[in-house]
Scaffold this motif. Structure first.
Motif, PDB file in Angstrom:
ATOM      1  N   VAL A  67     -21.363   4.888  36.466  1.00 22.54           N
ATOM      2  CA  VAL A  67     -20.159   5.036  35.639  1.00 22.54           C
ATOM      3  C   VAL A  67     -20.424   4.430  34.271  1.00 22.54           C
ATOM      4  CG1 VAL A  67     -17.709   4.495  35.418  1.00 22.54           C
ATOM      5  CG2 VAL A  67     -18.689   4.904  37.687  1.00 22.54           C
ATOM      6  N   ASP A  68     -20.195   5.229  33.218  1.00 21.44           N
ATOM      7  CA  ASP A  68     -20.357   4.756  31.850  1.00 21.44           C
ATOM      8  C   ASP A  68     -19.159   5.173  31.012  1.00 21.44           C
ATOM      9  OD1 ASP A  68     -23.011   3.432  31.357  1.00 21.44           O
ATOM     10  OD2 ASP A  68     -23.678   5.229  32.407  1.00 21.44           O
ATOM     11  N   THR A  69     -18.780   4.310  30.064  1.00 23.62           N
ATOM     12  CA  THR A  69     -17.715   4.617  29.110  1.00 23.62           C
ATOM     13  C   THR A  69     -18.346   4.654  27.727  1.00 23.62           C
ATOM     14  OG1 THR A  69     -16.079   3.513  30.498  1.00 23.62           O
ATOM     15  CG2 THR A  69     -15.499   3.846  28.181  1.00 23.62           C
ATOM     16  N   ILE A  70     -18.086   5.750  27.002  1.00 22.05           N
ATOM     17  CA  ILE A  70     -18.671   5.934  25.675  1.00 22.05           C
ATOM     18  C   ILE A  70     -17.585   6.398  24.710  1.00 22.05           C
ATOM     19  CG2 ILE A  70     -20.937   6.496  26.645  1.00 22.05           C
ATOM     20  CD1 ILE A  70     -20.370   9.445  25.851  1.00 22.05           C
ATOM     21  N   PRO A  71     -17.829   6.267  23.409  1.00 19.96           N
ATOM     22  CA  PRO A  71     -16.863   6.788  22.434  1.00 19.96           C
ATOM     23  C   PRO A  71     -17.043   8.296  22.238  1.00 19.96           C
ATOM     24  CG  PRO A  71     -18.671   5.725  21.291  1.00 19.96           C
ATOM     25  CD  PRO A  71     -18.896   5.495  22.767  1.00 19.96           C
ATOM     26  N   VAL A  72     -15.990   8.959  21.757  1.00 18.07           N
ATOM     27  CA  VAL A  72     -16.084  10.377  21.388  1.00 18.07           C
ATOM     28  C   VAL A  72     -17.213  10.526  20.371  1.00 18.07           C
ATOM     29  CG1 VAL A  72     -14.898  12.271  20.212  1.00 18.07           C
ATOM     30  CG2 VAL A  72     -13.659  10.873  21.859  1.00 18.07           C
ATOM     31  N   GLY A  73     -18.039  11.540  20.549  1.00 21.50           N
ATOM     32  CA  GLY A  73     -19.184  11.760  19.680  1.00 21.50           C
ATOM     33  C   GLY A  73     -20.450  11.080  20.166  1.00 21.50           C
ATOM     34  N   ALA A 109     -30.044  15.382  27.409  1.00 20.77           N
ATOM     35  CA  ALA A 109     -29.075  14.668  26.581  1.00 20.77           C
ATOM     36  C   ALA A 109     -27.862  15.545  26.326  1.00 20.77           C
ATOM     37  CB  ALA A 109     -29.707  14.254  25.258  1.00 20.77           C
ATOM     38  N   VAL A 110     -26.679  14.931  26.383  1.00 24.45           N
ATOM     39  CA  VAL A 110     -25.424  15.625  26.108  1.00 24.45           C
ATOM     40  C   VAL A 110     -24.602  14.765  25.158  1.00 24.45           C
ATOM     41  CG1 VAL A 110     -23.252  16.480  27.089  1.00 24.45           C
ATOM     42  CG2 VAL A 110     -25.387  16.771  28.360  1.00 24.45           C
ATOM     43  N   THR A 111     -24.084  15.375  24.091  1.00 24.71           N
ATOM     44  CA  THR A 111     -23.150  14.718  23.190  1.00 24.71           C
ATOM     45  C   THR A 111     -21.745  15.133  23.592  1.00 24.71           C
ATOM     46  OG1 THR A 111     -24.776  14.696  21.407  1.00 24.71           O
ATOM     47  CG2 THR A 111     -22.456  14.440  20.772  1.00 24.71           C
ATOM     48  N   PHE A 112     -20.891  14.153  23.820  1.00 32.03           N
ATOM     49  CA  PHE A 112     -19.521  14.400  24.284  1.00 32.03           C
ATOM     50  C   PHE A 112     -18.579  14.342  23.082  1.00 32.03           C
ATOM     51  CE2 PHE A 112     -21.884  13.118  27.952  1.00 32.03           C
ATOM     52  CZ  PHE A 112     -21.373  13.891  28.981  1.00 32.03           C
ATOM     53  N   THR A 113     -17.991  15.492  22.717  1.00 30.13           N
ATOM     54  CA  THR A 113     -17.170  15.595  21.516  1.00 30.13           C
ATOM     55  C   THR A 113     -15.674  15.528  21.782  1.00 30.13           C
ATOM     56  OG1 THR A 113     -17.229  17.999  21.656  1.00 30.13           O
ATOM     57  CG2 THR A 113     -18.940  16.943  20.314  1.00 30.13           C
ATOM     58  N   ALA A 114     -15.274  15.504  23.049  1.00 28.24           N
ATOM     59  CA  ALA A 114     -13.848  15.450  23.395  1.00 28.24           C
ATOM     60  C   ALA A 114     -13.608  14.348  24.412  1.00 28.24           C
ATOM     61  CB  ALA A 114     -13.388  16.792  23.959  1.00 28.24           C
ATOM     62  N   PRO A 115     -12.486  13.615  24.258  1.00 25.47           N
ATOM     63  CA  PRO A 115     -12.185  12.581  25.248  1.00 25.47           C
ATOM     64  C   PRO A 115     -11.912  13.204  26.621  1.00 25.47           C
ATOM     65  CG  PRO A 115     -10.353  12.857  23.705  1.00 25.47           C
ATOM     66  CD  PRO A 115     -11.463  13.738  23.239  1.00 25.47           C
ATOM     67  N   GLY A 116     -12.169  12.433  27.644  1.00 24.11           N
ATOM     68  CA  GLY A 116     -11.909  12.895  29.005  1.00 24.11           C
ATOM     69  C   GLY A 116     -12.814  12.191  29.992  1.00 24.11           C
ATOM     70  N   THR A 117     -12.622  12.525  31.249  1.00 23.56           N
ATOM     71  CA  THR A 117     -13.458  11.993  32.325  1.00 23.56           C
ATOM     72  C   THR A 117     -14.321  13.129  32.836  1.00 23.56           C
ATOM     73  OG1 THR A 117     -11.795  10.347  32.915  1.00 23.56           O
ATOM     74  CG2 THR A 117     -13.457  10.863  34.583  1.00 23.56           C
ATOM     75  N   TYR A 118     -15.620  12.961  32.751  1.00 23.77           N
ATOM     76  CA  TYR A 118     -16.586  13.985  33.112  1.00 23.77           C
ATOM     77  C   TYR A 118     -17.326  13.551  34.383  1.00 23.77           C
ATOM     78  CZ  TYR A 118     -15.763  15.619  28.342  1.00 23.77           C
ATOM     79  OH  TYR A 118     -15.184  16.070  27.187  1.00 23.77           O
ATOM     80  N   GLN A 119     -17.165  14.318  35.433  1.00 18.12           N
ATOM     81  CA  GLN A 119     -17.831  14.037  36.709  1.00 18.12           C
ATOM     82  C   GLN A 119     -19.103  14.876  36.798  1.00 18.12           C
ATOM     83  OE1 GLN A 119     -16.437  11.859  39.004  1.00 18.12           O
ATOM     84  NE2 GLN A 119     -14.695  11.507  37.660  1.00 18.12           N
ATOM     85  N   TYR A 120     -20.120  14.349  37.451  1.00 16.92           N
ATOM     86  CA  TYR A 120     -21.337  15.124  37.660  1.00 16.92           C
ATOM     87  C   TYR A 120     -21.986  14.712  38.970  1.00 16.92           C
ATOM     88  CZ  TYR A 120     -23.788  10.970  35.831  1.00 16.92           C
ATOM     89  OH  TYR A 120     -24.257   9.707  35.613  1.00 16.92           O
ATOM     90  N   MET A 129     -25.663  11.961  45.196  1.00 17.93           N
ATOM     91  CA  MET A 129     -25.985  11.447  43.860  1.00 17.93           C
ATOM     92  C   MET A 129     -24.868  11.900  42.937  1.00 17.93           C
ATOM     93  SD  MET A 129     -30.041  12.260  43.262  1.00 17.93           S
ATOM     94  CE  MET A 129     -30.049  11.652  41.572  1.00 17.93           C
ATOM     95  N   ARG A 130     -24.085  10.960  42.442  1.00 17.17           N
ATOM     96  CA  ARG A 130     -22.982  11.363  41.571  1.00 17.17           C
ATOM     97  C   ARG A 130     -22.770  10.326  40.477  1.00 17.17           C
ATOM     98  NH1 ARG A 130     -18.180   8.959  43.687  1.00 17.17           N
ATOM     99  NH2 ARG A 130     -18.702   7.826  45.582  1.00 17.17           N
ATOM    100  N   GLY A 131     -22.014  10.754  39.464  1.00 14.74           N
ATOM    101  CA  GLY A 131     -21.728   9.865  38.361  1.00 14.74           C
ATOM    102  C   GLY A 131     -20.509  10.306  37.586  1.00 14.74           C
ATOM    103  N   THR A 132     -20.057   9.439  36.691  1.00 13.29           N
ATOM    104  CA  THR A 132     -18.880   9.684  35.863  1.00 13.29           C
ATOM    105  C   THR A 132     -19.142   9.173  34.455  1.00 13.29           C
ATOM    106  OG1 THR A 132     -17.411   9.399  37.765  1.00 13.29           O
ATOM    107  CG2 THR A 132     -16.412   9.187  35.586  1.00 13.29           C
ATOM    108  N   ILE A 133     -18.781   9.984  33.472  1.00 14.11           N
ATOM    109  CA  ILE A 133     -18.801   9.569  32.073  1.00 14.11           C
ATOM    110  C   ILE A 133     -17.354   9.589  31.594  1.00 14.11           C
ATOM    111  CG2 ILE A 133     -19.641  10.051  29.745  1.00 14.11           C
ATOM    112  CD1 ILE A 133     -21.902   9.414  31.720  1.00 14.11           C
ATOM    113  N   VAL A 134     -16.855   8.460  31.104  1.00 16.50           N
ATOM    114  CA  VAL A 134     -15.513   8.367  30.529  1.00 16.50           C
ATOM    115  C   VAL A 134     -15.682   8.340  29.020  1.00 16.50           C
ATOM    116  CG1 VAL A 134     -13.389   7.023  30.379  1.00 16.50           C
ATOM    117  CG2 VAL A 134     -14.665   7.109  32.551  1.00 16.50           C
ATOM    118  N   VAL A 135     -15.110   9.337  28.344  1.00 13.63           N
ATOM    119  CA  VAL A 135     -15.224   9.443  26.894  1.00 13.63           C
ATOM    120  C   VAL A 135     -13.869   9.071  26.288  1.00 13.63           C
ATOM    121  CG1 VAL A 135     -15.792  10.958  24.958  1.00 13.63           C
ATOM    122  CG2 VAL A 135     -16.938  11.279  27.170  1.00 13.63           C
ATOM    123  N   GLN A 136     -13.871   8.033  25.438  1.00 10.95           N
ATOM    124  CA  GLN A 136     -12.618   7.529  24.838  1.00 10.95           C
ATOM    125  C   GLN A 136     -12.614   7.729  23.352  1.00 10.95           C
ATOM    126  OE1 GLN A 136     -12.634   3.443  26.119  1.00 10.95           O
ATOM    127  NE2 GLN A 136     -11.607   3.956  28.016  1.00 10.95           N
TER     128      GLN A 136
END
Length: 136
Positions: A67-73, A109-120, A129-136
């Motif tokens: 689980v990781d939290t990143i900023p938009v962009g 590599a993926v750049t996240f341009t919109a806020p949201g919770t991204y599951q993979y 094997m799973r993960g979550t990216i939280v984009v704020q």
């Protein structure tokens, strides 16, 4: 535990070596950890696609789910280790472009341009094997 520490150390050294493009494995850019806040330029997240059946956050050591939290962009880079085949595939309603299946070394590599919770999860091992990216 020692293996995970070694992998995180290797990723940090690779980051300091000044790699560029999609082959770099940089750790978090500047800005606030914890409660959000802005990130600096460059890569902001890194996930190791383990030599076993695991995703491991290079930022906080979480795994399955990583689980990781990143900023938009911000950009997250997944780096393959070991010889097992793995893939990154987006699941859920908010999605991103997956990696396809890779064996051995490589990055995605993926750049996240919109806020949201991204599951993979892994295209080979599914929810083992799973993960979550939280984009704020």
């Amino acid at each position: 535990m020692n293996f995970r520490t070694a992998v995180i150390g290797c990723l940090a050294l690779a980051s300091l070596a000044g790699c560029s493009g999609n082959t770099s494995t940089g750790l978090y850019g500047g800005g606030g950890g914890g409660g959000g806040g802005g990130g600096g330029g460059g890569l902001v997240g890194a996930v190791t696609v383990g030599s076993g059946i695991q995703y491991v956050s290079s930022h906080n050591g979480t795994q399955n789910p990583a689980v990781d939290t990143i900023p938009v962009g911000g950009t997250v880079t997944w780096t393959w280790t070991g010889s097992l085949p793995h893939g990154v595939q987006s699941t859920g309603s908010t999605s991103f472009t997956g990696s396809g299946i890779k064996t051995g070394s490589g990055t995605h590599a993926v750049t996240f341009t919109a806020p949201g919770t991204y599951q993979y999860d892994c295209a080979v091992h599914g929810t083992a094997m799973r993960g979550t990216i939280v984009v704020q």
